[in-house]
Write an enzyme that holds these catalytic residues in place. Structure first.
Site, mmCIF file in Angstrom:
data_model
loop_
_atom_site.group_PDB
_atom_site.id
_atom_site.type_symbol
_atom_site.label_atom_id
_atom_site.label_comp_id
_atom_site.label_asym_id
_atom_site.label_seq_id
_atom_site.Cartn_x
_atom_site.Cartn_y
_atom_site.Cartn_z
ATOM 1 C CG ASP A 86 -2.077 1.007 1.085
ATOM 2 O OD1 ASP A 86 -2.354 1.477 -0.044
ATOM 3 O OD2 ASP A 86 -2.675 1.345 2.127
ATOM 4 C CB VAL A 87 4.128 2.095 -1.579
ATOM 5 C CG1 VAL A 87 4.970 3.349 -1.749
ATOM 6 C CG2 VAL A 87 4.881 1.032 -0.783
#
Length: 193
Positions: A86-87
């Site tokens: 979830d960058v």
């Protein structure tokens, strides 16, 4: 939370304690004074102070933190194969003193993880996912690197990659590997797994 507590790097928010009290789980983390990256970028772009040097330093720091997580080994020396998944500009924090921290390893996955993601459930932000992750396939560190590539593109272009597109259109584009502008891409170098 236990996975996040194992991470100890200057470019990753530090988790100090994980536990349970009165039937409620908790995590004690480093206090950060600053702003999420999306707010910093908006401010710098609107003031005309966004420079390539700033962009590259932020991206370099994000990559340093992720590399540490990707390379982290278990106590017996075996690779944990941590993937953040979830960058995004919402999960990168810039302190008022200029430190860059990757935050929210809440959906991170390690190779030895005992939990499975339910079929049909997406973990992460679609606008930063590689096609493999969007289609629910197994991902490795390349998913995080793809997301950092999107961060770099957006910070350089000064706009969102999928600007004006809804989730359905983005999903169709990812599945067909057609990026904004209608051009096919070879950005992903094959299926992960």
């Amino acid at each position: 939370a236990r996975l996040a507590a194992r991470l100890n790097h200057p470019n990753i928010v530090q988790s100090y304690e994980v536990g349970e009290e009165n039937g409620r789980q908790f995590i004690v983390m480093e206090y950060l004074e600053g702003q999420p990256l999306h707010r910093v970028w908006n401010k710098l772009q609107s003031s005309g102070k966004m420079t390539i040097d700033v962009n590259l330093q932020v991206i370099s720091d994000v990559l340093a933190g992720l590399d540490y997580a990707h390379e982290l080994a278990n106590f017996n020396g075996s690779a944990l194969n941590i993937v953040h998944r979830d960058v995004s500009p919402h999960n990168v924090f810039v302190t008022y003193t200029g430190d860059v921290k990757v935050v929210d390893f809440g959906i991170a996955k390690a190779a030895d993880s005992s939990t499975q993601t339910r079929v049909g459930t997406l973990k992460g932000k679609l606008t930063y996912m590689p096609p493999e992750q969007a289609m629910g396939e197994k991902v490795d560190r390349r998913a995080d690197l793809f997301a950092v590539g999107v961060l770099l593109w957006e910070s350089s272009a000064g706009r969102r990659l999928w600007q004006g597109m809804n989730d359905g259109a983005i999903m169709r584009a990812l599945m067909s590997a057609v990026w904004p502008g209608g051009k096919p891409t070879t950005m992903c170098t094959g299926r992960v797994g």
